[in-house]
Structures are given as C-alpha cells and as structure tokens.
Design a protein around this motif. Sequence first.
Motif, mmCIF file in Angstrom:
data_model
loop_
_atom_site.group_PDB
_atom_site.id
_atom_site.type_symbol
_atom_site.label_atom_id
_atom_site.label_comp_id
_atom_site.label_asym_id
_atom_site.label_seq_id
_atom_site.Cartn_x
_atom_site.Cartn_y
_atom_site.Cartn_z
ATOM 1 N N GLN A 198 0.825 -1.213 0.000
ATOM 2 C CA GLN A 198 0.000 0.000 0.000
ATOM 3 C C GLN A 198 0.859 1.263 0.000
ATOM 4 O OE1 GLN A 198 -3.544 -0.255 2.660
ATOM 5 N NE2 GLN A 198 -2.529 -2.072 3.475
ATOM 6 N N ARG A 199 2.046 1.153 -0.538
ATOM 7 C CA ARG A 199 3.018 2.238 -0.459
ATOM 8 C C ARG A 199 2.478 3.563 -0.996
ATOM 9 N NH1 ARG A 199 5.594 5.789 0.324
ATOM 10 N NH2 ARG A 199 7.835 6.142 0.428
ATOM 11 N N SER A 200 1.663 3.511 -2.009
ATOM 12 C CA SER A 200 1.204 4.731 -2.664
ATOM 13 C C SER A 200 0.297 5.584 -1.777
ATOM 14 C CB SER A 200 0.453 4.389 -3.954
ATOM 15 O OG SER A 200 -0.677 3.581 -3.665
ATOM 16 N N LYS A 201 -0.322 4.998 -0.772
ATOM 17 C CA LYS A 201 -1.262 5.770 0.060
ATOM 18 C C LYS A 201 -0.561 6.581 1.136
ATOM 19 C CE LYS A 201 -2.727 2.983 4.033
ATOM 20 N NZ LYS A 201 -3.855 2.345 4.716
ATOM 21 N N LEU A 238 8.885 6.517 9.979
ATOM 22 C CA LEU A 238 9.672 5.407 9.443
ATOM 23 C C LEU A 238 10.690 5.878 8.405
ATOM 24 C CD1 LEU A 238 9.463 2.269 9.944
ATOM 25 C CD2 LEU A 238 8.372 2.167 7.706
ATOM 26 N N ASP A 239 11.864 5.268 8.415
ATOM 27 C CA ASP A 239 12.930 5.668 7.496
ATOM 28 C C ASP A 239 12.505 5.551 6.038
ATOM 29 O OD1 ASP A 239 12.865 2.908 7.464
ATOM 30 O OD2 ASP A 239 14.972 2.618 7.994
ATOM 31 N N GLU A 240 11.665 4.586 5.713
ATOM 32 C CA GLU A 240 11.259 4.400 4.316
ATOM 33 C C GLU A 240 10.373 5.541 3.829
ATOM 34 O OE1 GLU A 240 10.468 0.777 2.565
ATOM 35 O OE2 GLU A 240 11.374 -0.473 4.121
ATOM 36 N N ILE A 241 9.759 6.254 4.751
ATOM 37 C CA ILE A 241 9.013 7.468 4.407
ATOM 38 C C ILE A 241 9.966 8.652 4.325
ATOM 39 C CG2 ILE A 241 7.358 9.158 5.304
ATOM 40 C CD1 ILE A 241 5.931 6.826 4.134
ATOM 41 N N ASN A 242 10.824 8.758 5.321
ATOM 42 C CA ASN A 242 11.747 9.899 5.395
ATOM 43 C C ASN A 242 12.738 9.926 4.239
ATOM 44 O OD1 ASN A 242 10.501 10.340 7.861
ATOM 45 N ND2 ASN A 242 12.165 9.417 9.057
ATOM 46 N N ARG A 243 13.174 8.757 3.816
ATOM 47 C CA ARG A 243 14.289 8.687 2.869
ATOM 48 C C ARG A 243 13.855 8.547 1.411
ATOM 49 N NH1 ARG A 243 17.554 11.364 5.860
ATOM 50 N NH2 ARG A 243 17.432 10.614 8.008
ATOM 51 N N VAL A 244 12.590 8.803 1.138
ATOM 52 C CA VAL A 244 12.167 8.886 -0.260
ATOM 53 C C VAL A 244 12.902 10.038 -0.934
ATOM 54 C CG1 VAL A 244 10.217 9.433 -1.770
ATOM 55 C CG2 VAL A 244 9.923 7.834 0.125
ATOM 56 N N ASP A 245 13.077 11.113 -0.151
ATOM 57 C CA ASP A 245 13.888 12.243 -0.628
ATOM 58 C C ASP A 245 14.718 12.719 0.562
ATOM 59 O OD1 ASP A 245 14.973 14.617 -1.592
ATOM 60 O OD2 ASP A 245 13.221 15.049 -2.836
ATOM 61 N N SER A 246 15.852 12.082 0.748
ATOM 62 C CA SER A 246 16.688 12.358 1.924
ATOM 63 C C SER A 246 17.163 13.799 1.969
ATOM 64 C CB SER A 246 17.909 11.423 1.945
ATOM 65 O OG SER A 246 17.522 10.104 2.182
ATOM 66 N N ALA A 247 17.452 14.369 0.814
ATOM 67 C CA ALA A 247 17.965 15.743 0.783
ATOM 68 C C ALA A 247 16.916 16.717 1.325
ATOM 69 C CB ALA A 247 18.359 16.127 -0.639
ATOM 70 N N ASP A 283 2.343 1.972 12.211
ATOM 71 C CA ASP A 283 2.283 2.243 10.772
ATOM 72 C C ASP A 283 3.423 3.216 10.468
ATOM 73 O OD1 ASP A 283 1.478 4.974 11.023
ATOM 74 O OD2 ASP A 283 -0.635 4.476 10.901
ATOM 75 N N PRO A 284 3.676 3.576 9.216
ATOM 76 C CA PRO A 284 4.870 4.362 8.890
ATOM 77 C C PRO A 284 4.952 5.730 9.554
ATOM 78 C CG PRO A 284 3.966 3.362 6.910
ATOM 79 C CD PRO A 284 2.969 3.134 7.992
ATOM 80 N N LEU A 285 3.822 6.295 9.971
ATOM 81 C CA LEU A 285 3.813 7.655 10.501
ATOM 82 C C LEU A 285 3.500 7.733 11.993
ATOM 83 C CD1 LEU A 285 1.891 9.505 7.626
ATOM 84 C CD2 LEU A 285 4.368 9.335 7.967
ATOM 85 N N HIS A 286 3.077 6.624 12.593
ATOM 86 C CA HIS A 286 2.582 6.687 13.963
ATOM 87 C C HIS A 286 3.235 5.630 14.849
ATOM 88 C CE1 HIS A 286 -0.680 8.363 11.419
ATOM 89 N NE2 HIS A 286 -0.650 9.303 12.340
#
Length: 310
Positions: A198-201, A238-247, A283-286
Amino acid sequence: MLSLCILSFKRIGMKILIRVVIALLVYLLLDFVGSEILLTGLDKGFGLNQQSKIFVVGHSHMMMGIDRYELENGLHTKVSKYTRTGVSLPERYLMTGQYLRSGYADSLKVALVGVDCFTFVEGGISTNCYTLFYPFYGDSAVNHYLKDNAKPLEYWQHHIFRLSRYSDDLINSSFRGWMNDDKNYKTNEIDLDDFHKQRSKWKSDISFNPELMSLLNKMITELNQKGVKVYLVNTPTLDEINRVDSAKFDSVMNYYRTLDQQNEMVDFLDFSHYEHDYSIFFDPLHLNVKGQKIITDSLIEVLSKDSYLN
C-alpha cells in the motif's frame, strides 16, 4: 353548531401547538445539556479547562507519541495536550490561540509544538478537518474559521443543533476525557509487507511553502511574547518514508535546527534517530505504545532539566 366546531378545532389546535412547543423546549434543553457534557469531556481530555505549565499541540504524531498523564506524573506539573488527527499547521496555530485565549494560559511556561518533514507541505492533511472544531463555536477565531470552511447550511445547522456537532470520534474523545485516558492502545508493530503493498497511500512528498514557514515563525513569536518557551518536537516516522527524498528531509530538519540556533527561546527535539527501529511503529507515521513510552520518557528527561520550567 358551526361556531362550536370552530371553537373545538381551535382548542385542539392550541393543545397541539402547546405540545409541539413543550417538545421543542425539551429537545433544546436535552440538546444543550448533552452538548455541554460532551464539551466538558473534550475540554478535560485536551486540558483546555485547566491552568498548565506545559502545552502540547500537534496532529496524530503527537497524539500517539506522548502520554499526557505520564508526562504530568513524571514532571509533577499540569499538562494540556491539544492534538487532533489530520490538522495542518494553520489548524495547529488556531488551536494554540484557542488555548491562549481560554483564560487558563496565564501559568504557561513551555509549548511542545509538533513538527515533521511534512509541516510545510501546501494543501493540508485532511480536507474536512474543520469538522473537528464544531464543538468550539464559542471561541471567536474558531467561529470565523468554521464560517470560512463550512458551507452556510452546514455551519448554521451545527450552530443551532449542538449535538449535531459531535461525530463518533468526538464522542469517543469526550468519553476518554471524562475517563482521564490518554493512552496509546496500538500494540502491533508495523507490517512491512503490508506497507509495501500500500506504499502509494502513504504521504511522502516534502515541500517548503513560504506562507506555512512564515506561519510557524509567527506562532513561535506569539508564544515567546507571552513568555512561553517553544520546543519543536519531531516525533519519529519510518525511514522508508523519510528517505524517499533524503535531501529534502534533511533540509527540513536543518531548518528547525536553524530556528533553534537563532532563538534562545526555541529548542528543537529531533527524534528521527529512531526511524530505523521498526518495533516502535504501528504504521509508517505513527508510534505504537512502546514508541509512545520512549518519547514520553525522553521528554520527561529533557524537561526535568530545563530551569525555565522549574
């Protein structure tokens, strides 16, 4: 005979009218009493009806990340925690002002303001988050906000019929307020397989809206002018959310650090170093209950050393 019939109809009509008026008065009374009970529960749950030294404001990250009563017990002081799911920075500014105008903010020393990498994203988190503020028509700024966001019929419907202001979530929040319950009941850890399906949501676009950046500065300034020290609190995501655009993520965090360095009445508390610990997320944000305890205990440790608060 005709006159007797007319008189009889008049009497029947008068009785019906009296019953209708009585029923309406009873309804309005129950509507008022019921709404006042629910409103008092919300005020208790958020701490909007008490003198506090610490004010917490934010969206669901802070809601799930901080246990208000553990914070109170650990610091031996009153805490008001005004957090709502889906509120963006303009709503958090509104919520802060609501407490400052409440008549209970005279003792306020510290504000914990929730921030994250998405704080300056234009467009908000939830398009209908204004419905969360229906119970607070009595605050002038909230009233104006509702007029701007609700349709006229919707605005007046909830203005007149008080119990219509309360959704199931608001009723649940009121009940938890009466029960003094601010616990995080999420015990599960994040399921990465489900996350990737469900990555897109999951929101991951980071941007820098100048108006929102200016609004945060305005919020900080207004708190500082009242003698309130501001902690910008970034609860972990979650790192996978944060690091979509690390810069971009690092740029936002560095901006908060700049605010910290430029103002002695601002401290930035960055908990993003927990982004790799998947055991604290549901979940990725909570955060789950384990994550909430980590953040709450960390805040107690930091704030207990702050001479400004003590």
